[in-house]
Design a protein around this motif. Structure first.
Motif, PDB file in Angstrom:
ATOM      1  N   ASP A 124      -4.948   5.852  -0.161  1.00 48.78           N
ATOM      2  CA  ASP A 124      -4.224   4.590  -0.048  1.00 48.78           C
ATOM      3  C   ASP A 124      -4.405   3.806  -1.343  1.00 48.78           C
ATOM      4  O   ASP A 124      -5.539   3.498  -1.734  1.00 48.78           O
ATOM      5  CB  ASP A 124      -4.739   3.765   1.130  1.00 48.78           C
ATOM      6  CG  ASP A 124      -4.217   4.270   2.471  1.00 48.78           C
ATOM      7  OD1 ASP A 124      -3.299   5.111   2.458  1.00 48.78           O
ATOM      8  OD2 ASP A 124      -4.733   3.836   3.516  1.00 48.78           O
ATOM      9  N   ARG A 152      -3.525   0.385  -3.433  1.00 44.69           N
ATOM     10  CA  ARG A 152      -3.172  -0.997  -3.138  1.00 44.69           C
ATOM     11  C   ARG A 152      -2.612  -1.713  -4.373  1.00 44.69           C
ATOM     12  O   ARG A 152      -3.092  -1.530  -5.489  1.00 44.69           O
ATOM     13  CB  ARG A 152      -4.396  -1.759  -2.619  1.00 44.69           C
ATOM     14  CG  ARG A 152      -4.891  -1.254  -1.280  1.00 44.69           C
ATOM     15  CD  ARG A 152      -6.297  -1.760  -0.987  1.00 44.69           C
ATOM     16  NE  ARG A 152      -6.358  -3.221  -0.954  1.00 44.69           N
ATOM     17  CZ  ARG A 152      -6.122  -3.954   0.121  1.00 44.69           C
ATOM     18  NH1 ARG A 152      -5.799  -3.367   1.276  1.00 44.69           N
ATOM     19  NH2 ARG A 152      -6.215  -5.267   0.091  1.00 44.69           N
ATOM     20  N   VAL A 212       0.846  -1.196   0.000  1.00 39.96           N
ATOM     21  CA  VAL A 212       0.000   0.000   0.000  1.00 39.96           C
ATOM     22  C   VAL A 212       0.880   1.244   0.000  1.00 39.96           C
ATOM     23  O   VAL A 212       1.787   1.375   0.831  1.00 39.96           O
ATOM     24  CB  VAL A 212      -0.939   0.020   1.225  1.00 39.96           C
ATOM     25  CG1 VAL A 212      -1.814   1.280   1.195  1.00 39.96           C
ATOM     26  CG2 VAL A 212      -1.800  -1.229   1.274  1.00 39.96           C
ATOM     27  N   SER A 241       0.624   5.314   0.501  1.00 39.65           N
ATOM     28  CA  SER A 241      -0.224   6.419   0.951  1.00 39.65           C
ATOM     29  C   SER A 241       0.226   7.675   0.215  1.00 39.65           C
ATOM     30  O   SER A 241       1.316   8.190   0.462  1.00 39.65           O
ATOM     31  CB  SER A 241      -0.111   6.606   2.466  1.00 39.65           C
ATOM     32  OG  SER A 241      -0.653   5.498   3.137  1.00 39.65           O
TER      33      SER A 241
END
Length: 278
Positions: free
Chosen positions: A145, A147, A120, A122
């Motif tokens: 976020d 992924r 992940v 950010s």
């Protein structure tokens, strides 16, 4: 989302559009006095595009290295993002679609692992660009976020799922994408422009014409319209530019459009393509 154009009718050739000649329409904006400055000694260097040559995945790279390497490599669109696709599994490499837009971030990009095989990032959002080139600024302070799913291929970590589109740092985005004014029509048929962002490169004319065919952004459709008849598309899905002239072959209802509609179409095309390099 953009509705795909399906109609195929007789070809309506918009003839030719000379991008260089169209610049004459803006001659009133050219300064007529001022100091003499030294120009380029090599005129071929005047409008060269910024290009990146990112490295591919290193042997034994960690999950984090693969994710960061993929994001960095997506700054280069050469050979249909060939280097970026090297960070993906063979199956997902053919599925990932970078043409759906861009997520633009500004600042640090902390990484963390989740559930073993998920990475992940950010990202402090700066803006998003959709598949039509419409840029939407992010809310101040917003963080997203993002992924990535990873799996091993022949003992090497590769990405098996990632967001569609590309993720670009703000400075890189402004180097490899460019704003262009796309010309639509007011209710009384005056030209009115909407700024779109497109990937810099030889396909710029095609991107601009496709934006015209898609019409104004949803939120602008009360104030703007297009003269292109519904169902109009590109014959070869691309615009051919040769010696400063763009050839644009259209399908669908454009074949039977009346003279006044064709003139409006030409005006939109001419105004939209005049700033395209070449």
């Amino acid at each position: 989302m953009t509705e795909r154009i399906r109609g195929i009718g007789r070809v309506f050739g918009v003839a030719v559009i000379a991008a260089g000649a169209l610049l004459l329409a803006a001659c009133n904006a050219i300064p007529q006095s001022g100091p003499v400055n030294v120009g380029l000694s090599d005129l071929t260097k005047g409008d060269q595009l910024v290009s990146y040559s990112p490295p591919g995945p290193a042997k034994g790279a960690s999950q984090k290295d693969v994710v960061i390497g993929f994001v960095n490599a997506a700054a280069s669109s050469q050979d249909d993002y060939r280097v970026a696709r090297e960070f993906l599994t063979p199956e997902y490499s053919s599925q990932w679609d970078p043409s759906t837009g861009a997520f633009v971030y500004e600042g640090a990009r902390p990484y963390r692992s989740e559930d073993g095989d998920i990475g992940v990032l950010s990202l402090p959002g700066s803006a998003t660009v959709d598949e039509r080139g419409v840029l939407t600024p992010a809310r101040p302070g917003a963080t997203s976020d993002v992924r990535f799913e990873l799996t091993k291929v022949d003992g090497q970590w590769r990405i098996s799922s990632a967001p569609a589109g590309v993720i670009l740092e703000r400075g890189v985005f402004r180097s490899v994408w460019a704003p262009h004014d796309v010309a639509f029509l007011s209710p009384d048929d005056r030209l009115i422009t909407e700024t779109r962002w497109f990937l810099n490169g030889p396909g710029m004319a095609t991107q601009v014409v496709k934006a015209l065919l898609d019409g104004p952004a949803e939120e602008m459709r009360g104030a703007m319209r297009t003269a292109f008849p519904e169902g109009t598309g590109l014959v070869a899905n691309s615009v051919t530019v040769l010696d400063g002239t763009a050839k644009i072959d259209l399908t669908g209802q454009a074949a039977s459009a009346d003279h006044s509609t064709r003139q409006l179409v030409f005006r939109q095309l001419a105004a939209s393509l005049q700033s395209v390099q070449g």
